[in-house]
Design a protein around this motif. Structure first.
Motif, PDB file in Angstrom:
ATOM      1  N   LEU A  91       3.685 -12.084   6.247  1.00  0.00           N
ATOM      2  CA  LEU A  91       4.375 -11.066   7.040  1.00  0.00           C
ATOM      3  C   LEU A  91       5.768 -11.530   7.449  1.00  0.00           C
ATOM      4  CD1 LEU A  91       1.461  -9.688   9.237  1.00  0.00           C
ATOM      5  CD2 LEU A  91       2.528  -8.649   7.224  1.00  0.00           C
ATOM      6  N   LEU A 123      -1.600 -14.853   6.243  1.00  0.00           N
ATOM      7  CA  LEU A 123      -1.082 -13.511   6.489  1.00  0.00           C
ATOM      8  C   LEU A 123       0.185 -13.578   7.334  1.00  0.00           C
ATOM      9  CD1 LEU A 123      -1.359 -10.423   6.294  1.00  0.00           C
ATOM     10  CD2 LEU A 123      -2.720 -10.530   8.380  1.00  0.00           C
ATOM     11  N   ALA A 132      -6.013 -11.012   6.348  1.00  0.00           N
ATOM     12  CA  ALA A 132      -6.221 -10.825   7.783  1.00  0.00           C
ATOM     13  C   ALA A 132      -7.623 -11.274   8.196  1.00  0.00           C
ATOM     14  CB  ALA A 132      -6.009  -9.366   8.163  1.00  0.00           C
ATOM     15  N   LEU A 133      -8.582 -11.142   7.301  1.00  0.00           N
ATOM     16  CA  LEU A 133      -9.959 -11.521   7.617  1.00  0.00           C
ATOM     17  C   LEU A 133     -10.277 -12.966   7.245  1.00  0.00           C
ATOM     18  CD1 LEU A 133     -11.749  -8.309   6.313  1.00  0.00           C
ATOM     19  CD2 LEU A 133     -11.228  -8.907   8.685  1.00  0.00           C
ATOM     20  N   HIS A 178      -2.176  -5.076  -2.482  1.00  0.00           N
ATOM     21  CA  HIS A 178      -2.329  -4.586  -1.113  1.00  0.00           C
ATOM     22  C   HIS A 178      -3.683  -5.008  -0.530  1.00  0.00           C
ATOM     23  CE1 HIS A 178      -1.885  -1.926   2.304  1.00  0.00           C
ATOM     24  NE2 HIS A 178      -3.010  -1.304   1.980  1.00  0.00           N
ATOM     25  N   PHE A 179      -4.737  -4.851  -1.316  1.00  0.00           N
ATOM     26  CA  PHE A 179      -6.064  -5.249  -0.836  1.00  0.00           C
ATOM     27  C   PHE A 179      -6.150  -6.756  -0.611  1.00  0.00           C
ATOM     28  CE2 PHE A 179      -7.781  -1.273  -3.022  1.00  0.00           C
ATOM     29  CZ  PHE A 179      -7.676  -0.533  -1.853  1.00  0.00           C
ATOM     30  N   HIS A 180      -5.481  -7.544  -1.447  1.00  0.00           N
ATOM     31  CA  HIS A 180      -5.470  -8.995  -1.256  1.00  0.00           C
ATOM     32  C   HIS A 180      -4.792  -9.356   0.065  1.00  0.00           C
ATOM     33  CE1 HIS A 180      -5.133 -13.256  -1.936  1.00  0.00           C
ATOM     34  NE2 HIS A 180      -3.817 -13.160  -1.782  1.00  0.00           N
ATOM     35  N   VAL A 181      -3.661  -8.725   0.335  1.00  0.00           N
ATOM     36  CA  VAL A 181      -2.957  -9.011   1.593  1.00  0.00           C
ATOM     37  C   VAL A 181      -3.809  -8.584   2.778  1.00  0.00           C
ATOM     38  CG1 VAL A 181      -0.930  -8.421   2.977  1.00  0.00           C
ATOM     39  CG2 VAL A 181      -0.673  -8.945   0.552  1.00  0.00           C
ATOM     40  N   LEU A 182      -4.486  -7.461   2.675  1.00  0.00           N
ATOM     41  CA  LEU A 182      -5.377  -7.040   3.760  1.00  0.00           C
ATOM     42  C   LEU A 182      -6.518  -8.033   3.953  1.00  0.00           C
ATOM     43  CD1 LEU A 182      -5.666  -3.186   3.235  1.00  0.00           C
ATOM     44  CD2 LEU A 182      -4.415  -4.396   5.025  1.00  0.00           C
ATOM     45  N   SER A 183      -7.010  -8.603   2.874  1.00  0.00           N
ATOM     46  CA  SER A 183      -8.108  -9.568   2.993  1.00  0.00           C
ATOM     47  C   SER A 183      -7.649 -10.848   3.690  1.00  0.00           C
ATOM     48  CB  SER A 183      -8.693  -9.890   1.625  1.00  0.00           C
ATOM     49  OG  SER A 183      -7.826 -10.735   0.888  1.00  0.00           O
TER      50      SER A 183
END
Length: 114
Positions: A50, A46, A39-40, A32-37
């Motif tokens: 998605l 991403l 975005a940045l 989850h944290f990898h996928v959030l990263s």
């Protein structure tokens, strides 16, 4: 193989389900944290990821994730009840109601996501 007597008790199943749901959620968090990263650091990656989220298999996995979260939440409430409330025969019913509540919450999420 014969199960030990304590493993035949319904609350032992609640105990194991709480532990296993916590372990599964802990394994999910780095992903989850990898996928959030993404975005940045790599928005185009991403977007591709998605795009995969519309896959029915992913929707089913999301159901599983919400189910695990709900099971872990209700299992934690059960543990708090064990710690702070007097023991009663109703706890078997409460443990079953926790599973039913987790399934209801995750099922509602699944129906909304489809």
């Amino acid at each position: 193989m014969m199960l030990k007597a304590h493993r035949n008790h319904p609350l032992w199943l609640a105990y194991m389900l709480h532990r296993l749901s916590g372990l599964a959620l802990a394994l999910f968090l780095p992903v989850h944290f990898h996928v959030l990263s993404l975005a940045l650091t790599r928005p185009e990656s991403l977007d591709r990821f998605l795009g995969l989220a519309d896959n029915p298999g992913v929707k089913l996995a999301e159901f599983g994730l919400v189910f695990l979260l709900a099971v872990h939440f209700f299992g934690g409430l059960r543990l708090l009840a064990l710690e702070f409330l007097p023991w009663s025969a109703r706890q078997k019913t409460l443990a079953a109601a926790s599973i039913a509540g987790a399934f209801l919450i995750s099922g509602a999420f699944l129906l909304q996501a489809v």
